[in-house]
Design an enzyme around this catalytic site. Structure first.
Site, mmCIF file in Angstrom:
data_model
loop_
_atom_site.group_PDB
_atom_site.id
_atom_site.type_symbol
_atom_site.label_atom_id
_atom_site.label_comp_id
_atom_site.label_asym_id
_atom_site.label_seq_id
_atom_site.Cartn_x
_atom_site.Cartn_y
_atom_site.Cartn_z
ATOM 1 N N ASN A 19 0.991 -1.344 -0.257
ATOM 2 C CA ASN A 19 0.201 -0.010 0.117
ATOM 3 C C ASN A 19 0.731 1.213 -0.507
ATOM 4 O O ASN A 19 1.741 1.086 0.082
ATOM 5 C CB ASN A 19 -0.943 0.240 1.121
ATOM 6 C CG ASN A 19 0.122 -0.094 2.708
ATOM 7 O OD1 ASN A 19 0.252 0.641 3.351
ATOM 8 N ND2 ASN A 19 -0.549 -1.655 3.892
ATOM 9 N N ASP A 59 -5.135 -6.259 4.877
ATOM 10 C CA ASP A 59 -6.913 -6.386 4.802
ATOM 11 C C ASP A 59 -6.874 -7.863 4.951
ATOM 12 O O ASP A 59 -7.000 -9.328 5.842
ATOM 13 C CB ASP A 59 -7.990 -5.897 5.134
ATOM 14 C CG ASP A 59 -7.979 -4.177 5.727
ATOM 15 O OD1 ASP A 59 -7.244 -4.323 6.786
ATOM 16 O OD2 ASP A 59 -8.271 -3.426 4.796
ATOM 17 N N PHE A 99 -5.802 4.413 14.292
ATOM 18 C CA PHE A 99 -5.838 5.494 12.983
ATOM 19 C C PHE A 99 -7.156 4.795 12.005
ATOM 20 O O PHE A 99 -7.946 3.577 11.998
ATOM 21 C CB PHE A 99 -4.616 5.658 11.873
ATOM 22 C CG PHE A 99 -4.037 6.646 12.490
ATOM 23 C CD1 PHE A 99 -2.855 6.135 12.996
ATOM 24 C CD2 PHE A 99 -3.620 7.683 11.723
ATOM 25 C CE1 PHE A 99 -1.905 6.956 13.818
ATOM 26 C CE2 PHE A 99 -2.354 8.753 12.292
ATOM 27 C CZ PHE A 99 -2.060 8.387 13.817
ATOM 28 N N LYS A 145 -15.033 2.244 13.770
ATOM 29 C CA LYS A 145 -13.963 1.968 13.927
ATOM 30 C C LYS A 145 -13.217 1.823 15.205
ATOM 31 O O LYS A 145 -12.899 1.216 16.230
ATOM 32 C CB LYS A 145 -12.839 2.125 13.675
ATOM 33 C CG LYS A 145 -12.902 1.146 12.251
ATOM 34 C CD LYS A 145 -12.136 1.905 11.655
ATOM 35 C CE LYS A 145 -12.332 1.755 10.127
ATOM 36 N NZ LYS A 145 -11.202 2.141 9.158
ATOM 37 N N LYS A 186 -12.880 -1.187 18.590
ATOM 38 C CA LYS A 186 -11.381 -2.363 18.639
ATOM 39 C C LYS A 186 -11.318 -1.706 19.904
ATOM 40 O O LYS A 186 -10.192 -1.747 20.812
ATOM 41 C CB LYS A 186 -11.047 -1.302 17.332
ATOM 42 C CG LYS A 186 -10.805 -2.022 16.400
ATOM 43 C CD LYS A 186 -9.989 -1.701 15.095
ATOM 44 C CE LYS A 186 -9.952 -1.457 13.558
ATOM 45 N NZ LYS A 186 -9.128 -1.699 12.474
HETATM 46 O O1 C5P Z 1 -10.133 -1.165 10.331
HETATM 47 P P1 C5P Z 1 -9.229 -0.395 9.602
HETATM 48 O O2 C5P Z 1 -7.842 -1.256 9.180
HETATM 49 O O3 C5P Z 1 -9.540 0.537 8.539
HETATM 50 O O4 C5P Z 1 -8.324 0.147 10.998
HETATM 51 C C1 C5P Z 1 -7.247 0.653 10.910
HETATM 52 C C2 C5P Z 1 -6.871 0.993 12.088
HETATM 53 O O5 C5P Z 1 -5.929 -0.420 12.447
HETATM 54 C C3 C5P Z 1 -5.557 1.249 12.263
HETATM 55 O O6 C5P Z 1 -4.792 2.014 13.680
HETATM 56 C C4 C5P Z 1 -3.795 -0.116 12.034
HETATM 57 O O7 C5P Z 1 -3.565 0.473 12.118
HETATM 58 C C5 C5P Z 1 -5.355 -0.905 12.484
HETATM 59 N N1 C5P Z 1 -5.132 -2.087 11.572
HETATM 60 C C6 C5P Z 1 -4.715 -3.602 12.159
HETATM 61 N N2 C5P Z 1 -4.890 -4.637 11.946
HETATM 62 C C7 C5P Z 1 -5.019 -4.709 10.508
HETATM 63 C C8 C5P Z 1 -5.958 -3.167 10.057
HETATM 64 C C9 C5P Z 1 -5.687 -2.404 10.938
HETATM 65 O O8 C5P Z 1 -3.645 -3.092 13.126
HETATM 66 N N3 C5P Z 1 -5.115 -6.006 10.211
#
Ligand code: C5P
Length: 425
Positions: A238, A307, A351, A365, A369
């Site tokens: 990315n 993801d 973030f 989120k 989370k």
């Molecule tokens: O759900 P999303 O990917 O948009 O969430 C973003 C946040 O979650 C960011 O802080 C990113 O570092 C974290 N993240 C994570 N593990 C993932 C995807 C995102 O810890 N697999």
């Protein structure tokens, strides 16, 4: 420290990009013990929210003349009589023109017309506007009336050009206020804790926070963009540069924290005054983060984590043969969500880099989370997101509080974020 104790300062903020600097001006004056009230023009609220000033001054912020019809007459008169001195920073060309000609068509200009207090104006605008005969003549009129005009500085302007028109740094403007109250000797004492530091990229900036606020705290920061291999040669990646996370790590170090930086791909050099762990994939990042989680007080996940990953990584380079190639992807673990379930007393910060429905997705989120704070940014906005020097962020807190920041460098935003994290302790 409290050398402005008992002094009443009214700050007028007009609608220029430099309005963000007046947040720091208000904060510095408040820290010196002054009783600070803020009036904003409607245009100024396009750059900074009244709520920001409200939080800093712990006082209501006035914008509209007729908010309260019964009290409108009293409002500007009360504000006008409140002040020992009125500071306008930034003062736009439009504002200067209005005051020069006695126009009073909003709360701020009406207050100016009604106040017996001495006035200090800090004009800030594009060089051509500043040098325009109209502006110069207005400034002459204002100066002739005894209004103190703080000369704008010369430098890079928000419009991309270089010239005269910048709002001088908050420190300088506050020094004028101190001078006004004859407490110039305070400047040195007050700014004892103000040091000039280099951001991670050598950008010079001023830090006013207490430098040892995070002493004894351990903070883990993730940064960069994870890579998911397809074969020994290719990967899915990315656009993350790692800059935001590296700046956050550097800001945490400056405040005295012990820092672990878990970095996925980034072209930045590894900082040498912290524990640096290089990872590649989301799974490697998860392992590194979990291994250290129990020992840290806060985790700030600035990394852009893939993801999905490729289900079957090819052991050999995939040869170019068929016209189409299908890769099967499987979901990666959500590291932050897992931390949200495991956490004891750790502060968790995430973030949300979004391209639409920013606040709604970010809020979701934060809850899903189990975070203390989330930094939402629209990566499609100009001056925000991946691989640019600046960012435009909204901080959303667990208690529902929302804080909007104007466009600022990632180093400046990192300072703000770490400052907020320190407040959790
Ligand atoms: O759900 P999303 O990917 O948009 O969430 C973003 C946040 O979650 C960011 O802080 C990113 O570092 C974290 N993240 C994570 N593990 C993932 C995807 C995102 O810890 N697999």
């Amino acid at each position: 420290m409290n050398k402005l104790e008992g002094k009443k300062i009214l700050i007028g903020v007009t609608g220029g990009i430099a309005a963000y600097k007046s947040v720091e001006i208000a904060s510095r004056l408040k820290k010196m013990g002054a009783n600070v009230r803020v009036v904003m023009t409607r245009a100024a609220t396009e750059f900074v929210t009244p709520r920001t000033f409200q939080e800093i001054t712990q006082a209501p912020v006035a914008v509209e003349m007729f908010d309260d019809v019964i009290n409108f007459e009293k409002n500007h008169i009360a504000l006008a009589n409140f002040a020992d001195v009125v500071l306008i920073a930034p003062a736009t060309a439009n504002f200067l023109a209005k005051v020069a000609h006695g126009i009073a068509d909003d709360l701020l200009t009406t207050t100016i017309l009604a106040t017996p207090a001495p006035l200090i104006f800090a004009p800030a605008m594009n060089t051509v506007m500043f040098e325009n005969v109209a502006t110069q003549e207005n400034l002459k009129i204002l100066a002739a009336r005894g209004i103190k005009i703080i000369e704008p500085a010369t430098g890079r302007l928000a419009c991309g050009t270089t010239g005269k028109g910048r709002l001088p740094e908050p420190e300088k403007i506050c020094a004028e206020i101190l001078k006004f109250f004859n407490v110039t000797e305070v400047a040195d004492e007050k700014f004892q804790s103000t040091v000039t530091v280099s951001s991670f990229f050598g950008e010079v900036m001023t830090v006013t926070d207490e430098l040892e606020r995070l002493n004894g705290k351990k903070i883990l920061v993730t940064a960069g963009g994870t890579l998911e291999p397809i074969d020994p040669v290719r990967y899915i990646g990315n656009r993350s540069s790692g800059k935001m996370g590296y700046e956050i790590a550097a800001a945490a170090r400056r405040l005295g924290a012990e820092v672990i930086l878990v970095s996925a791909k980034s072209s930045l050099p590894a900082p040498n005054d912290l524990t640096f762990i290089q990872v590649e994939t989301a799974e490697e990042m998860r392992e590194a983060v979990l291994k250290n989680f129990d020992a840290v007080d806060a985790v700030i996940m600035a990394a852009a984590v893939s993801d999905y990953r490729v289900k079957n990584i090819s052991a050999q380079k995939i040869k170019k043969s068929a016209d189409t190639l299908t890769l099967e992807l499987v979901k990666n673990p959500d590291i932050l969500k897992e931390l949200g379930r495991l956490k004891k007393s750790q502060v968790l910060v995430g973030f949300a880099a979004e391209t639409e429905n920013l606040l709604e997705y970010a809020q979701r989120k934060l809850e899903e989370k189990n975070l203390e704070m989330i930094i939402a940014n629209d990566v499609t906005a100009e001056g925000a997101g991946f691989s640019v020097e600046t960012n435009i962020a909204t901080l959303i807190y667990r208690n529902g509080k929302i804080e909007n920041f104007p466009k600022m460098t990632k180093a400046e935003l990192a300072e703000k974020i770490i400052g907020r994290v320190a407040e959790f302790f």
